[in-house]
Design a protein around this motif. Structure first.
Motif, PDB file in Angstrom:
ATOM      1  N   THR A  97       0.931  -1.382  -0.173  1.00  0.00           N
ATOM      2  CA  THR A  97      -0.009   0.206   0.071  1.00  0.00           C
ATOM      3  C   THR A  97       1.126   1.423   0.007  1.00  0.00           C
ATOM      4  N   ALA A  98       1.956   1.332   0.817  1.00  0.00           N
ATOM      5  CA  ALA A  98       2.347   1.955   0.727  1.00  0.00           C
ATOM      6  C   ALA A  98       3.370   2.500  -0.576  1.00  0.00           C
ATOM      7  N   ALA A  99       4.304   2.040  -1.081  1.00  0.00           N
ATOM      8  CA  ALA A  99       4.433   2.004  -3.003  1.00  0.00           C
ATOM      9  C   ALA A  99       3.769   2.523  -3.047  1.00  0.00           C
ATOM     10  N   GLN A 100       2.622   2.141  -3.632  1.00  0.00           N
ATOM     11  CA  GLN A 100       1.221   2.118  -4.053  1.00  0.00           C
ATOM     12  C   GLN A 100       0.928   3.597  -3.734  1.00  0.00           C
ATOM     13  N   GLU A 101       0.750   4.424  -2.757  1.00  0.00           N
ATOM     14  CA  GLU A 101       0.493   5.474  -2.649  1.00  0.00           C
ATOM     15  C   GLU A 101       1.643   6.594  -2.946  1.00  0.00           C
ATOM     16  N   SER A 102       2.770   5.845  -2.895  1.00  0.00           N
ATOM     17  CA  SER A 102       4.528   6.793  -3.001  1.00  0.00           C
ATOM     18  C   SER A 102       4.185   7.172  -4.124  1.00  0.00           C
ATOM     19  N   ARG A 103       3.391   5.720  -5.049  1.00  0.00           N
ATOM     20  CA  ARG A 103       3.396   6.179  -6.855  1.00  0.00           C
ATOM     21  C   ARG A 103       2.577   7.128  -6.734  1.00  0.00           C
ATOM     22  N   ALA A 104       1.411   7.483  -6.520  1.00  0.00           N
ATOM     23  CA  ALA A 104       0.651   7.966  -6.808  1.00  0.00           C
ATOM     24  C   ALA A 104       1.034   9.538  -6.168  1.00  0.00           C
ATOM     25  N   GLU A 105       1.302   9.672  -5.373  1.00  0.00           N
ATOM     26  CA  GLU A 105       2.166  11.162  -5.168  1.00  0.00           C
ATOM     27  C   GLU A 105       3.336  11.519  -5.810  1.00  0.00           C
ATOM     28  N   GLN A 106       4.156  10.500  -6.505  1.00  0.00           N
ATOM     29  CA  GLN A 106       4.843  11.035  -7.075  1.00  0.00           C
ATOM     30  C   GLN A 106       4.358  11.746  -8.551  1.00  0.00           C
ATOM     31  N   GLU A 107       3.756  10.655  -9.276  1.00  0.00           N
ATOM     32  CA  GLU A 107       2.363  11.329 -10.367  1.00  0.00           C
ATOM     33  C   GLU A 107       2.286  12.761 -10.089  1.00  0.00           C
ATOM     34  N   LYS A 108       1.642  12.530  -9.167  1.00  0.00           N
ATOM     35  CA  LYS A 108       0.998  13.570  -8.649  1.00  0.00           C
ATOM     36  C   LYS A 108       1.970  15.030  -9.072  1.00  0.00           C
TER      37      LYS A 108
END
Ligand SMILES: *[C@@H]1O[C@H](CO)[C@@H](O)[C@H](O)[C@H]1NC(C)=O
Ligand SMILES: *[C@@H]1O[C@H](CO)[C@@H](O)[C@H](O)[C@H]1NC(C)=O
Ligand SMILES: *[C@@H]1O[C@H](CO)[C@@H](O)[C@H](O)[C@H]1NC(C)=O
Length: 345
Positions: free
Chosen positions: A85-96
């Motif tokens: 989950t943390a990795a996925q959320e971090s990917r979302a944040e990077q994209e943003k």
């Protein structure tokens, strides 16, 4: 009895590993108010805290929560799920963050699609952050003059805000902006639909803007020639405005529209009754120039008096700002009377 306890334990394990259901979010956010953080980042922190046990979930509360929700899903190991989950959320944040940079550099079109991509990544963690991304995408598409993509992005954002129980007002505002945008493209039916959704959401949130939106709903309903519904809307507006010193000046306009809706349906007898009814209920309107002009208009029509009709029409046009639509409706009647006039001689 032991089965119940076992269910409780399984539930704790299951939900510690599957924190993405709405009720879990509600549970976490409501039970851990001590942990305040920004809406954007707080959600992940709360999950992380819950999973890693920083906030201890009291067993009896979790059991109660399972009972009302009633769903249990398969569980995996808590730690691997959390890392995932943390990795996925971090990917979302990077994209943003990438999208924010592109926007700052004025690359609006690509920033917009990047915000949308970030929004899709955020969606699995709940609607709020995803909605914010779609709203940003809307603004960027607007900057890039891509009106149709802007509307799509805003629509997505409105839907997502509406899924978040704490963002009802924000959903309402998004739907209102969406309605304005769609109205400017000329799609009145769709615009009306969005205004209605916005109004419902404002009402749910107990927000007074539900009333101001009704003027748009009434005007569009009139433009769509739905005269019965439009008249009801104008009557509601008049009733809601009469006791408010700021809004009161609009009451005659609403009532004129109400009467002319009946005229547009071709029912002049009813128009006369509706007018008298308004005059009795709204005393100031009963003594107004608009009331007099409408009364003259109806009686001239009933006498087939084309000149009288034209004069009453001019009086009405002078005492109030008539929507273009009424000019067309009344000029048609005037023409008919002119012709009838000839045949009666
Ligand atoms: C007119 O508006 C009302 C209320 O919004 C709606 O229920 C009705 O279906 C509409 N009628 C037409 C013919 O569009
Ligand atoms: C009157 O209407 C205005 C505009 O909608 C609103 O801001 C205001 O609160 C209203 N006043 C009262 C007394 O309801
Ligand atoms: C209605 O009144 C306005 C001025 O208020 C005038 O400019 C306009 O020509 C009038 N329209 C008609 C159709 O008489």
């Amino acid at each position: 009895m032991s089965a119940v306890i076992l269910l409780g334990l399984v539930a704790v394990a299951a939900y510690k590993t599957k924190p993405d259901t709405p009720s879990f979010r509600k549970f976490i956010t409501e039970e851990s108010k001590t942990q305040s953080a920004s809406p954007a980042k707080g959600w992940l922190n709360k999950i992380t805290n819950a999973v890693t046990g920083v906030i201890n979930l009291p067993d009896f509360k979790v059991t109660g929560w399972v009972k009302t929700d009633g769903t249990l899903s398969s569980s995996s190991s808590a730690s691997s799920s959390s890392a995932h989950t943390a990795a996925q959320e971090s990917r979302a944040e990077q994209e943003k963050e990438k999208a924010v940079r592109l926007k700052r550099d004025g690359k609006y079109a690509v920033a917009a699609t990047t915000f949308l991509a970030a929004g899709r990544k955020y969606e699995q963690f709940g609607p709020y952050d995803a909605a914010l991304c779609c709203e940003e995408a809307y603004k960027c598409f607007k900057q890039a003059n891509d009106k149709s993509s802007a509307i799509d992005a805003l629509h997505r954002s409105a839907i997502l805000f509406n899924k978040d129980s704490r963002s009802t007002t924000r959903a309402a505002r998004a739907y209102e902006t969406l309605a304005e945008n769609v109205r400017s493209t000329g799609d009145l039916t769709r615009s009306l639909e969005y205004y209605n959704t916005a109004r419902d959401a404002f009402e749910t949130a107990g927000d007074g803007r539900a009333k101001t939106i009704l003027t748009n709903i009434a005007d569009i309903t009139l433009s769509l020639h739905n005269y019965t519904a439009a008249r009801t809307h104008y009557e509601t507006l008049a009733a809601e405005s009469i006791d408010n010193s700021t809004l009161r000046f609009s009451v005659p306009k609403y009532l004129v529209n109400g009467v002319l809706c009946t005229v547009a349906e071709g029912d002049w007898v009813k128009a006369g009754k509706v007018l008298e009814g308004y005059g009795a209920r709204y005393v100031a309107f009963g003594g107004s120039g608009e009331f007099g002009a409408l009364k003259d208009l109806i009686s001239a029509h009933d006498r087939f008096d084309a000149d009288g009709f034209q004069k009453a029409y001019n009086d009405l046009n002078q005492s109030t700002l008539l929507p273009e639509q009424w000019k067309q409706v009344l000029l048609k009647v005037s023409d008919k009377l002119q012709n009838a006039d000839v045949s009666f001689r």
